[in-house]
Design an enzyme around this catalytic site. Structure first.
Site, PDB file in Angstrom:
ATOM      1  N   GLU A 104      46.419  40.932  36.225  1.00 16.40           N
ATOM      2  CA  GLU A 104      45.744  41.508  37.118  1.00 16.40           C
ATOM      3  C   GLU A 104      44.634  40.405  37.594  1.00 16.40           C
ATOM      4  O   GLU A 104      43.827  39.633  36.546  1.00 16.40           O
ATOM      5  CB  GLU A 104      44.976  42.578  37.027  1.00 16.40           C
ATOM      6  CG  GLU A 104      44.280  43.435  38.047  1.00 16.40           C
ATOM      7  CD  GLU A 104      43.850  44.840  37.727  1.00 16.40           C
ATOM      8  OE1 GLU A 104      42.650  45.092  38.335  1.00 16.40           O
ATOM      9  OE2 GLU A 104      44.420  45.488  37.047  1.00 16.40           O
ATOM     10  N   ASP A 106      41.062  39.967  40.303  1.00 14.90           N
ATOM     11  CA  ASP A 106      40.505  41.006  40.990  1.00 14.90           C
ATOM     12  C   ASP A 106      39.148  40.460  41.725  1.00 14.90           C
ATOM     13  O   ASP A 106      38.492  39.601  41.269  1.00 14.90           O
ATOM     14  CB  ASP A 106      39.675  42.155  40.025  1.00 14.90           C
ATOM     15  CG  ASP A 106      40.689  43.021  39.125  1.00 14.90           C
ATOM     16  OD1 ASP A 106      41.834  43.153  39.679  1.00 14.90           O
ATOM     17  OD2 ASP A 106      40.117  43.760  38.339  1.00 14.90           O
ATOM     18  N   GLU A 108      36.537  42.699  43.600  1.00 18.95           N
ATOM     19  CA  GLU A 108      35.933  44.015  43.632  1.00 18.95           C
ATOM     20  C   GLU A 108      34.370  44.006  44.460  1.00 18.95           C
ATOM     21  O   GLU A 108      33.699  43.299  43.782  1.00 18.95           O
ATOM     22  CB  GLU A 108      35.741  44.958  42.586  1.00 18.95           C
ATOM     23  CG  GLU A 108      37.313  45.416  41.973  1.00 18.95           C
ATOM     24  CD  GLU A 108      37.109  46.454  40.684  1.00 18.95           C
ATOM     25  OE1 GLU A 108      37.831  47.135  40.802  1.00 18.95           O
ATOM     26  OE2 GLU A 108      36.039  46.503  39.842  1.00 18.95           O
TER      27      GLU A 108
END
Length: 291
Positions: A104, A106, A108
């Protein structure tokens, strides 16, 4: 932050702003490229597939995912984040595979009270393990206009960019035993959800539901995947998207200067310097040069 900006830094900031203005805009078709996956009618595609919105209310958030999977390449998306009092909300935009040993990459965006800055949280998971967080403030208000958030994922490195400005580089350090995401194709995901148990000041500030619905907007998606022949992957074509040779190899000198500037003035957390978290010593990739 403002008090840290001397004359030289202001000149660098002007350069960053000019650089952000020349980011090439690509208008993908959200109908063709993505599926709204949860949240009912809280996710919407309109303007003929050129604009997408996600909303969050007390009942549910919402999310979407790409129809295609990618193994290396460049992903660009323009976002305009939840305006006003966004405390407790998280807008996540990331690449991910599936399963307990998933990979993953990311972005955010952690909401905050009106007038307080968003926190941009980045992380890299390999084989199901993350714990590689770096967090930043942004040098602009991400709720007033659209800005471009990009991931360059190549066998050599992962580069996080904001308006084509590199903010983080995660290098392949398999040679010293650090896993690197290179075998699992990933889809693009995004979601808007309530995380007021941790998102704002460690959960001290809760979501104000009288301000709901909270809405984030997306446009100008572009994916430039690396070409694959059998098990081999060629990423040379990503250099055509703008930014020069540092997209195909290492960061060039101007890009390293931008990266150092962002990390000096806008980075607010780096797992590599968190000695309380790693009393037995920081992870091995942290001992290598950052730039």
């Amino acid at each position: 932050m403002g008090s840290s900006l001397n004359g030289v830094s202001l000149l660098v900031l002007v350069g960053l702003v000019v650089n952000s203005l020349v980011v090439v805009a690509f208008a993908g078709d959200f109908y063709q490229d993505f599926d709204l996956t949860w949240g009912g009618n809280r996710g919407k595609i309109f303007n003929g597939g050129k604009l997408l919105s996600l909303s969050l209310d007390r009942v549910s958030g919402s999310g979407f995912q790409s129809k295609k999977e990618y193994l290396f390449g460049r992903i660009d998306m323009q976002l305009k984040l939840v305006a006003g009092n966004s405390a407790g909300t998280v807008t996540a935009y990331y690449l991910s595979s599936q399963g307990p040993t998933h990979d993953e990459i990311d972005f955010e965006f952690l909401g905050n009270l009106s007038g307080d800055p968003y926190i941009l949280h980045t992380n890299v998971y390999t084989q199901g393990k993350g714990n590689r967080e770096q967090q930043f403030y942004l040098w602009f208000d991400p709720t007033r206009n659209f800005h471009t958030y990009s991931i360059i994922w190549k066998p050599q490195h992962i580069i996080f960019l904001v308006d084509n400005i590199p903010i983080r580089v995660f290098k392949n350090a398999e040679s010293i035993g650090v896993p690197f995401p290179k075998n699992q194709p990933m889809r693009i995901y995004s979601s808007l959800w309530n995380a007021d148990d941790w998102a704002t000041r460690g959960g001290l500030v809760k979501t104000d539901w009288t301000k709901a619905p909270f809405t984030a907007y997306y446009r100008n998606f572009n994916a430039k995947p690396c070409t694959r022949t059998g098990t081999a992957s060629s990423c040379a074509s990503t250099s055509s998207i703008s930014g020069g040779a540092w997209e195909t190899n290492e960061l060039d000198a101007p890009a390293r200067r931008r990266l150092r500037w962002v990390q000096k003035y806008f980075m607010i957390y780096n797992y590599c310097t968190d000695l309380k978290r790693f009393p037995q010593g920081v992870p091995p990739e942290c001992k290598r040069p950052r730039f």
